[in-house]
Design a protein around this motif. Structure first.
Motif, PDB file in Angstrom:
ATOM      1  N   VAL A 171       0.829  -1.202   0.000  1.00 39.37           N
ATOM      2  CA  VAL A 171       0.000   0.000   0.000  1.00 39.37           C
ATOM      3  C   VAL A 171       0.868   1.258   0.000  1.00 39.37           C
ATOM      4  O   VAL A 171       0.556   2.248  -0.686  1.00 39.37           O
ATOM      5  CB  VAL A 171      -0.945  -0.009   1.218  1.00 39.37           C
ATOM      6  CG1 VAL A 171      -1.770   1.273   1.269  1.00 39.37           C
ATOM      7  CG2 VAL A 171      -1.856  -1.232   1.176  1.00 39.37           C
ATOM      8  N   TYR A 172       1.973   1.226   0.714  1.00 40.44           N
ATOM      9  CA  TYR A 172       2.861   2.395   0.813  1.00 40.44           C
ATOM     10  C   TYR A 172       3.405   2.779  -0.564  1.00 40.44           C
ATOM     11  O   TYR A 172       3.258   3.915  -1.013  1.00 40.44           O
ATOM     12  CB  TYR A 172       4.002   2.059   1.774  1.00 40.44           C
ATOM     13  CG  TYR A 172       5.090   3.115   1.867  1.00 40.44           C
ATOM     14  CD1 TYR A 172       5.055   4.078   2.865  1.00 40.44           C
ATOM     15  CD2 TYR A 172       6.159   3.131   0.973  1.00 40.44           C
ATOM     16  CE1 TYR A 172       6.052   5.040   2.967  1.00 40.44           C
ATOM     17  CE2 TYR A 172       7.163   4.084   1.061  1.00 40.44           C
ATOM     18  CZ  TYR A 172       7.107   5.030   2.056  1.00 40.44           C
ATOM     19  OH  TYR A 172       8.082   5.980   2.155  1.00 40.44           O
ATOM     20  N   THR A 173       4.055   1.822  -1.242  1.00 43.97           N
ATOM     21  CA  THR A 173       4.690   2.129  -2.530  1.00 43.97           C
ATOM     22  C   THR A 173       3.660   2.436  -3.607  1.00 43.97           C
ATOM     23  O   THR A 173       3.862   3.326  -4.447  1.00 43.97           O
ATOM     24  CB  THR A 173       5.581   0.959  -2.962  1.00 43.97           C
ATOM     25  OG1 THR A 173       6.531   0.682  -1.917  1.00 43.97           O
ATOM     26  CG2 THR A 173       6.317   1.270  -4.247  1.00 43.97           C
ATOM     27  N   THR A 174       2.536   1.715  -3.584  1.00 40.56           N
ATOM     28  CA  THR A 174       1.490   1.975  -4.566  1.00 40.56           C
ATOM     29  C   THR A 174       0.978   3.405  -4.439  1.00 40.56           C
ATOM     30  O   THR A 174       0.805   4.115  -5.448  1.00 40.56           O
ATOM     31  CB  THR A 174       0.334   0.978  -4.399  1.00 40.56           C
ATOM     32  OG1 THR A 174       0.829  -0.358  -4.591  1.00 40.56           O
ATOM     33  CG2 THR A 174      -0.766   1.240  -5.396  1.00 40.56           C
ATOM     34  N   GLN A 209      -0.338   1.683 -11.114  1.00 34.95           N
ATOM     35  CA  GLN A 209       0.083   0.294 -10.980  1.00 34.95           C
ATOM     36  C   GLN A 209       0.043  -0.133  -9.524  1.00 34.95           C
ATOM     37  O   GLN A 209       0.205   0.677  -8.614  1.00 34.95           O
ATOM     38  CB  GLN A 209       1.510   0.110 -11.512  1.00 34.95           C
ATOM     39  CG  GLN A 209       1.678   0.390 -12.988  1.00 34.95           C
ATOM     40  CD  GLN A 209       3.087   0.041 -13.439  1.00 34.95           C
ATOM     41  OE1 GLN A 209       3.648  -0.958 -13.049  1.00 34.95           O
ATOM     42  NE2 GLN A 209       3.654   0.903 -14.296  1.00 34.95           N
ATOM     43  N   ASN A 210      -0.181  -1.430  -9.318  1.00 34.84           N
ATOM     44  CA  ASN A 210      -0.093  -2.012  -7.987  1.00 34.84           C
ATOM     45  C   ASN A 210       1.304  -2.579  -7.768  1.00 34.84           C
ATOM     46  O   ASN A 210       1.872  -3.232  -8.651  1.00 34.84           O
ATOM     47  CB  ASN A 210      -1.128  -3.122  -7.796  1.00 34.84           C
ATOM     48  CG  ASN A 210      -2.530  -2.591  -7.656  1.00 34.84           C
ATOM     49  OD1 ASN A 210      -2.742  -1.470  -7.169  1.00 34.84           O
ATOM     50  ND2 ASN A 210      -3.507  -3.367  -8.077  1.00 34.84           N
ATOM     51  N   TYR A 211       1.840  -2.344  -6.589  1.00 36.88           N
ATOM     52  CA  TYR A 211       3.152  -2.873  -6.221  1.00 36.88           C
ATOM     53  C   TYR A 211       2.965  -3.855  -5.064  1.00 36.88           C
ATOM     54  O   TYR A 211       2.057  -3.711  -4.241  1.00 36.88           O
ATOM     55  CB  TYR A 211       4.095  -1.739  -5.826  1.00 36.88           C
ATOM     56  CG  TYR A 211       4.434  -0.829  -6.983  1.00 36.88           C
ATOM     57  CD1 TYR A 211       5.586  -1.014  -7.720  1.00 36.88           C
ATOM     58  CD2 TYR A 211       3.564   0.204  -7.356  1.00 36.88           C
ATOM     59  CE1 TYR A 211       5.886  -0.182  -8.800  1.00 36.88           C
ATOM     60  CE2 TYR A 211       3.853   1.033  -8.426  1.00 36.88           C
ATOM     61  CZ  TYR A 211       5.020   0.835  -9.141  1.00 36.88           C
ATOM     62  OH  TYR A 211       5.311   1.655 -10.209  1.00 36.88           O
ATOM     63  N   PHE A 212       3.864  -4.855  -5.000  1.00 36.50           N
ATOM     64  CA  PHE A 212       3.732  -5.914  -4.005  1.00 36.50           C
ATOM     65  C   PHE A 212       5.015  -6.040  -3.191  1.00 36.50           C
ATOM     66  O   PHE A 212       6.103  -5.679  -3.648  1.00 36.50           O
ATOM     67  CB  PHE A 212       3.407  -7.247  -4.692  1.00 36.50           C
ATOM     68  CG  PHE A 212       2.062  -7.271  -5.353  1.00 36.50           C
ATOM     69  CD1 PHE A 212       0.957  -7.791  -4.688  1.00 36.50           C
ATOM     70  CD2 PHE A 212       1.886  -6.756  -6.629  1.00 36.50           C
ATOM     71  CE1 PHE A 212      -0.286  -7.799  -5.284  1.00 36.50           C
ATOM     72  CE2 PHE A 212       0.647  -6.762  -7.240  1.00 36.50           C
ATOM     73  CZ  PHE A 212      -0.450  -7.286  -6.564  1.00 36.50           C
ATOM     74  N   THR A 213       4.864  -6.565  -1.992  1.00 39.61           N
ATOM     75  CA  THR A 213       6.009  -6.809  -1.121  1.00 39.61           C
ATOM     76  C   THR A 213       5.764  -8.107  -0.358  1.00 39.61           C
ATOM     77  O   THR A 213       4.639  -8.622  -0.330  1.00 39.61           O
ATOM     78  CB  THR A 213       6.228  -5.636  -0.156  1.00 39.61           C
ATOM     79  OG1 THR A 213       7.471  -5.815   0.544  1.00 39.61           O
ATOM     80  CG2 THR A 213       5.096  -5.541   0.877  1.00 39.61           C
ATOM     81  N   THR A 214       6.800  -8.612   0.286  1.00 41.06           N
ATOM     82  CA  THR A 214       6.687  -9.833   1.089  1.00 41.06           C
ATOM     83  C   THR A 214       6.554  -9.460   2.556  1.00 41.06           C
ATOM     84  O   THR A 214       7.329  -8.651   3.075  1.00 41.06           O
ATOM     85  CB  THR A 214       7.913 -10.735   0.879  1.00 41.06           C
ATOM     86  OG1 THR A 214       7.986 -11.116  -0.497  1.00 41.06           O
ATOM     87  CG2 THR A 214       7.811 -11.986   1.733  1.00 41.06           C
ATOM     88  N   ALA A 215       5.559 -10.013   3.219  1.00 36.08           N
ATOM     89  CA  ALA A 215       5.312  -9.733   4.630  1.00 36.08           C
ATOM     90  C   ALA A 215       4.660 -10.951   5.266  1.00 36.08           C
ATOM     91  O   ALA A 215       4.149 -11.839   4.577  1.00 36.08           O
ATOM     92  CB  ALA A 215       4.408  -8.510   4.791  1.00 36.08           C
ATOM     93  N   THR A 216       4.658 -11.003   6.589  1.00 36.49           N
ATOM     94  CA  THR A 216       3.967 -12.078   7.280  1.00 36.49           C
ATOM     95  C   THR A 216       2.474 -11.948   7.047  1.00 36.49           C
ATOM     96  O   THR A 216       1.896 -10.873   7.187  1.00 36.49           O
ATOM     97  CB  THR A 216       4.268 -12.044   8.788  1.00 36.49           C
ATOM     98  OG1 THR A 216       5.677 -12.151   8.976  1.00 36.49           O
ATOM     99  CG2 THR A 216       3.582 -13.187   9.507  1.00 36.49           C
TER     100      THR A 216
END
Length: 928
Positions: free
Chosen positions: A741-744, A751-758
C-alpha cells in the motif's frame, strides 16, 4: 496428554509413610519428574514410590550386573551407589508428566517422546538442536539466536516476526517461553528429561500452542546431598564446564540445587579480516539456583533463579558464496547489474589488489574463510525467576507458578566484504520481557472422574529496533552503472560518492525500524478424565484464551552522517531538511531561502563555489555536469533510505481463541493401549505494520486428528508406540506476497506494487505415521529408535513470493505453490540410539553410546527455490569411555558428526551455509 495409571494396575502398598516422610518422598519424586512442576497428592506419590521400588527390587538382585535401559528416572532420594539401579527399570515403566501427573508413558493417549537427561549427558547434547535430534518428527530450523525455530511434523519453520507466537511452544520447569528466541541461546544442562508432545496444546496448563510443545525439566532440589561435575576439552580451543550440587540446608525443611555451565570455543570458519572472530563460536555462561521449602506435609515451595550474562556468538555471516547463475529459470540472462561480481569490478574496489571477487569472495577464498570488516558477534543474555507453590489438600492440589523472563539480543552484521560498505548491514536490537501467572486446581486421581482446571495470565513487552548504518564505500557499492560512472570521473564526484551514504544511520524498515510490542493474554482451561469402565477412559478438555495485542512502530533516520545537505526535502511526510531538485540537479520552484542555503552549502562543499548575496546563487553557478553529480548522490541516498514513516499504531488483534481435546483410550491389557484424539487449537493473530501501513494477520486454526497404539512386548523388553496423524491448518502464518500500500500510494502511477510480509496461507496439511520405541532384550545393550513419514504440504497457497530464479522481466509478483512440500519438511526422519555398558575390573564399567539422526531431502528456502534443496543426510554422535559403576569418575572420548556429514545447513541460488564438521573432545565427569 497422558493418562493416569488405572487403579486396577497399581500394586498394593506394602508400607505406610508418615506424613513427614511422605512429604519428603514427594519432594524427592518431584525432583526426578521428567516434566512440569508436580502437583500430585501425597497418596499418589506414596503409590508411585512404592511401585518404583518394587520394580527395582524385582529387576536388580544385589548380585546381578545391571543393564542400561534408557528411561525412567529414579527417586531423587537414591543414594550415590544407586545410579545403576536407576537405569534398570523395564521399558514399560517409563513415566512422564505430560498432564501434570506421574503416569506411564504407555498410558498416554497422545504422541509423546521422552528423552532422559542421562541420554543427553552421555553425548553432551546440551543445545536445543541436539535435544531435538533425539525425538521423532521434531526438527531445528537453522538460523541465528533470534530467527531459528522448532518444527513438529514439518510445520513451524516459516514466520519469525517479533510480534508472532512460535508454532512450537517451549516450557522450561513449568514456565512457558512465549518468544521463539528464548530457545536458541542456551545450553540446557542438569536436565532431568525432555518431553515432546505433538498437536495443539493448552487445555491442561500454560500457554496455548498450535503444533506442539517441547518440555524441558531440570533436576530439582532434594534432601539427599549430591554433586556432579563434567569437564570437556576438545578441538577448536573448546572448554565445556558443568557443575551441579544440591542437598539440605535445613534437613526436612529447606533444600537447594545449584548448577553452573560454561561453554567456550572457536568456530570452524575464520574471519580473514579479524581472525579472532570465528563462525560459529561458543561463548555461553549460565547459572541456575533453586530452593525447596517444605514447612509441613500440605505445602511446598520452589524458588528458582537463572541468569545468562551477555555473551557474543557469531552466527550471522557463516556463509559461503558461489557464483550467481547466468540464466533465470526461463532461460533469459540474469540481470547482474547489482550482483557482487559487477560491484567488485569497479575501480573503487579493484584498487585494493589483495582482494578480488574470484579469489576471495567466492568459495570461501578456497580457505574456508570469510572476510567481513564490520561483523560482530551476536550478543545475547537472559535472566529469569519463578516461584512454584504447591498445596496438597487431600482430595485436591493447588499449584501456582509465578514467573519472569527477559532476553536481550543485539546484532551487528556485514555485507560480506572487507570494504566499508556497511558499519551495520542490518541487525535487530531487542529487549524482551514476559511476566506470567498460572494457577491450577487438580483433583486426586481415581474414581469416575479426575480433572484439572486453571487460569493463565501473561504480559509481554518487546522493544525491537532494526538498525542499519552505511560506510564510506557504500555509495560506490549501491550506485547504478550510470551514477557510478559520472561520479567516479573526478575528485569532486568521488567526494560526493563517498559522502552520499557515509555514516547514515537508520531505524530501518524491516518490517518496521522500531517496534513497541505489547501483548496480554488471559486464559481459563479445564481437562477431565472420565473412567467409563475399567479399561475405557474418555479425556475431554476445553480452553478459552483472550488475546489483546498491540504494536506501534516507526522507521526514521537517526543520523544524517557526513552529508545532510544531500537529503531530500521530505519522504512520506517525514521532513529531511534538504532542497528540492530534479533528476538532472536543476532547482525546482518553491525552494525556501533556507533550502536554497542548503543547496549553496553543497555547491561550496563539493565544488568550492563561493556563497553569493542571493540564496541559491552559488548552486545556480554550477555547471550542468556538476548539478547532475549532486543529483546522482542525492538519488543514491534516497534509494537506500527507502520506506520511512512516523510513529504509527497498527490495528490491534483482540479476540477470544477456543481450544479443545476429545480423546478416548482403551486399555486392552496392562501393556497395550489404543487411543484416538481430536485436538483443536488457535494461535493469536499478529498486530504489525508493513511498510508503515497496518497489516493485521488473522489467527491460525489447527485441527489435529490422531490414532495410535502403545505397546510393551516380550516381558516389556520391547516398547513400540505408533500413531497415524492428520493436521489441517487454516490461515497458517508465514511470509506471503501482499499488496504494498505504501509504494502503490507513493508512486501513484496506476500500478499495484507488491512486497513480502507475514500473512496467512489459506490451507496447510500435514499427515503421516510416527513410531517411537526402545529395546533392551540384548544383554548390556539398550536401543532407542524413532521414525516418521510426514507429508507436509500447502493445500492452498496462491500468493507465495517468487524465488530468485524467477526474477526475470515480466514475471508475476507471486506464484501458486499449492500442493508443494513445506520448506524445511523432510518426508522421512529417523533416529537410532544405542547404549552399551558392561562391568569390567570389579567396580569399573566400560560404556559406548551413539545417536544417529537421519532426514530425507528438504527445501531450505522459504520461497521453495529450486536451488534450496538439501539432499538426504545423517549425522552421528558417539562416545566411548570407562568409569566406576558408582559414577564417581568417568572419562570418555566424544565425537560429534563422527562420519563427517557435509550436507549444507541451508542453500540459496548463490550462497550456502556449510555443515558443522567433525569434532572430537575428551570428557571427564563424576559425582562428588
Amino acid at each position: 496428554m497422558t493418562q493416569h495409571i488405572h487403579a486396577a494396575y497399581r500394586p498394593a502398598l506394602p508400607f505406610r509413610l508418615s506424613p513427614i516422610a511422605a512429604t519428603l518422598a514427594g519432594i524427592a519424586l518431584l525432583a526426578s519428574a521428567p516434566l512440569h512442576a508436580a502437583d500430585p497428592t501425597v497418596s499418589e506419590l506414596q503409590a508411585e514410590i512404592a511401585r518404583l521400588k518394587q520394580i527395582i527390587a524385582a529387576q536388580n538382585p544385589a548380585s546381578a550386573a545391571p543393564a542400561a535401559p534408557p528411561a525412567a528416572p529414579a527417586p531423587a532420594s537414591a543414594s550415590a551407589a544407586e545410579p545403576a539401579q536407576e537405569e534398570s527399570q523395564t521399558l514399560g515403566e517409563v513415566t512422564v508428566r505430560s498432564r501434570n501427573r506421574l503416569e506411564r508413558l504407555q498410558d498416554v493417549p497422545l504422541s509423546v517422546s521422552v528423552v532422559t537427561g542421562k541420554e543427553l549427558d552421555r553425548l553432551q547434547a546440551t543445545d536445543i538442536k541436539s535435544l531435538t535430534q533425539r525425538a521423532a518428527n521434531v526438527s531445528w530450523n537453522q538460523g541465528n539466536q533470534r530467527t531459528a525455530s522448532l518444527s513438529i511434523r514439518g510445520v513451524g519453520k516459516q514466520g519469525q516476526t517479533e510480534a508472532q507466537d512460535p508454532s512450537v511452544g517451549l516450557i522450561v520447569d513449568g514456565v512457558n517461553y512465549a518468544y521463539n528466541a528464548l530457545s536458541s541461546s542456551y545450553d540446557f544442562t542438569d536436565v532431568d528429561a525432555v518431553e515432546v508432545t505433538r498437536g495443539p496444546q493448552g487445555t491442561l496448563l500454560g500457554k496455548n500452542t498450535s503444533v506442539g510443545v517441547v518440555n524441558v525439566t531440570t533436576r530439582r532440589p532434594a534432601f539427599t546431598p549430591d554433586a556432579s561435575y563434567s569437564l570437556t576439552i576438545g578441538q577448536q580451543d573448546t572448554v565445556l564446564g558443568r557443575f551441579a550440587a544440591g542437598g539440605p540446608i535445613v534437613d526436612g525443611l529447606l533444600a537447594y540445587r545449584a548448577s553452573l555451565s560454561v561453554s567456550k570455543g572457536e568456530g570452524d570458519i575464520k574471519n580473514a579480516y579479524n581472525k579472532d572472530i570465528t563462525y560459529t563460536n561458543k561463548d555461553r555462561v549460565s547459572g541456575r539456583l533453586q530452593f525447596l521449602l517444605t514447612p509441613d506435609p500440605s505445602f511446598s515451595a520452589r524458588i528458582a533463579l537463572d541468569a545468562q550474562p551477555r555473551g557474543g556468538e557469531t552466527y550471522n555471516g557463516r556463509t559461503i558464496n558461489t557464483p550467481t547463475p547466468a540464466k533465470y529459470a526461463n532461460g533469459t540472462d540474469t540481470n547482474l547489474s547489482t550482483d557482487v561480481s559487477t560491484r567488485l569490478a569497479r575501480r573503487w574496489f579493484t584498487q585494493q589488489s589483495g582482494y578480488s571477487y574470484q579469489d576471495d569472495f567466492l568459495y570461501g577464498g578456497g580457505r574456508n574463510v570469510v572476510n567481513n570488516d564490520n561483523q560482530r558477534p551476536l550478543v545475547t543474555g537472559s535472566n529469569g525467576a519463578s516461584a512454584e507453590l504447591n498445596w496438597y489438600l487431600g482430595t485436591h492440589n493447588i499449584t501456582s507458578i509465578t514467573a519472569y523472563k527477559d532476553y536481550h539480543f543485539n546484532a551487528t552484521n556485514d555485507e560480506g566484504t572487507p570494504f566499508d560498505v556497511h558499519r551495520n548491514a542490518g541487525g535487530f536490537w531487542n529487549d524482551y520481557r514476559q511476566v506470567s501467572q498460572e494457577l491450577r486446581l487438580s483433583s486426586a486421581p481415581g474414581g469416575f472422574v479426575d480433572y484439572q482446571t486453571g487460569i493463565f495470565l501473561m504480559k509481554v513487552d518487546n522493544q525491537a529496533d532494526y538498525r542499519r548504518e552505511w560506510g564510506n564505500d557504500a555509495g560506490a557499492w549501491y550506485a547504478n552503472r550510470d551514477q557510478y560512472n559520472r561520479l567516479d570521473a573526478n575528485a569532486a564526484g568521488r567526494y560526493l560518492l563517498q559522502n552520499s551514504l557515509d555514516r547514515l544511520q537508520m531505524s530501518f524498515n524491516s518490517p518496521a525500524g522500531v517496534q513497541d510490542i505489547r501483548n496480554k493474554s488471559a486464559a481459563i482451561f479445564a481437562q477431565a478424565n472420565w473412567h467409563l469402565s475399567e479399561p475405557l477412559t474418555l479425556t475431554t478438555g476445553i480452553r478459552a484464551t483472550h488475546e489483546n495485542r498491540k504494536n506501534k512502530g516507526h522507521s526514521l533516520v537517526n543520523n544524517y552522517g557526513n552529508a545532510a545537505e544531500l537529503n531530500p526535502v521530505s519522504v512520506n511526510g517525514v521532513q529531511f531538511g534538504g532542497f528540492s531538485s530534479d533528476s538532472l540537479g536543476q532547482l525546482r520552484a518553491g525552494n525556501s531561502a533556507a533550502q536554497l542555503g542548503v543547496a549553496d552549502a553543497a555547491a561550496n562543499k563539493y565544488f568550492g563555489a563561493p556563497a553569493g548575496a542571493v540564496p541559491g546563487s552559488a548552486y545556480a553557478g554550477l555547471t550542468d555536469a556538476q548539478k547532475r553529480q549532486v543529483a546522482d548522490a542525492k538519488a543514491i541516498r534516497l534509494s537506500q533510505v527507502g520506506v520511512v514513516f512516523n510513529d504509527t499504531e497498527a490495528a490491534p488483534f483482540k479476540d477470544t481463541l477456543p481450544a479443545f481435546v476429545l480423546s478416548p483410550s482403551y486399555k486392552f491389557s496392562k501393556d497395550l493401549t489404543g487411543y484416538a484424539s481430536w485436538q483443536y487449537g488457535e494461535k493469536a493473530g499478529i498486530s504489525q505494520l508493513t511498510n508503515g501501513v497496518s497489516n493485521l494477520v488473522r489467527k491460525e486454526k489447527t485441527n489435529a486428528f490422531e490414532t495410535g497404539l502403545k505397546s510393551a512386548l516380550f516381558e516389556r523388553q520391547l516398547l513400540i508406540n505408533a500413531n497415524l496423524f492428520l493436521m489441517n491448518i487454516k490461515d497458517y502464518q508465514q511470509a506471503v506476497r501482499v499488496l504494498d500500500v505504501y509504494t502503490t500510494g507513493l508512486n501513484n502511477d496506476g500500478q499495484n506494487y507488491f512486497t513480502t510480509a507475514t500473512g496467512n496461507v489459506p490451507k496447510v496439511q500435514a499427515k503421516g505415521l510416527e513410531v517411537d520405541g526402545a529395546y533392551n532384550g540384548i544383554k548390556n545393550v539398550t536401543l532407542r529408535f524413532a521414525g516418521a513419514y510426514t507429508d507436509a504440504k500447502y493445500k492452498e497457497f496462491k500468493n507465495s513470493a517468487q524465488p530468485v530464479e524467477n526474477g526475470f522481466t515480466g514475471a508475476a509478483p507471486y506464484r501458486d505453490v499449492s500442493g508443494e512440500q513445506l520448506p524445511g519438511a523432510s518426508k522421512v526422519t529417523l533416529n537410532l540410539g544405542a547404549d552399551y555398558r558392561v562391568p569390567v575390573w570389579g567396580n569399573k564399567e566400560f560404556h559406548a553410546s551413539f545417536n544417529t539422526a537421519y532426514n530425507s531431502r528438504y527445501n531450505s528456502d522459504n520461497t521453495l527455490s529450486s536451488y534450496g534443496w538439501i539432499g538426504a543426510s545423517s549425522i552421528t554422535d558417539l562416545a566411548i569411555g570407562l568409569g566406576t559403576r558408582s559414577q564417581s569418575f568417568d572419562v570418555s572420548l566424544l565425537v560429534k558428526n563422527a562420519f563427517g556429514n557435509d550436507a549444507p545447513l541451508t542453500r540459496t541460488w548463490n550462497t550456502y551455509t556449510p555443515a558443522v564438521p567433525r569434532w572430537l573432545g575428551v570428557v571427564v565427569s563424576g559425582k562428588l
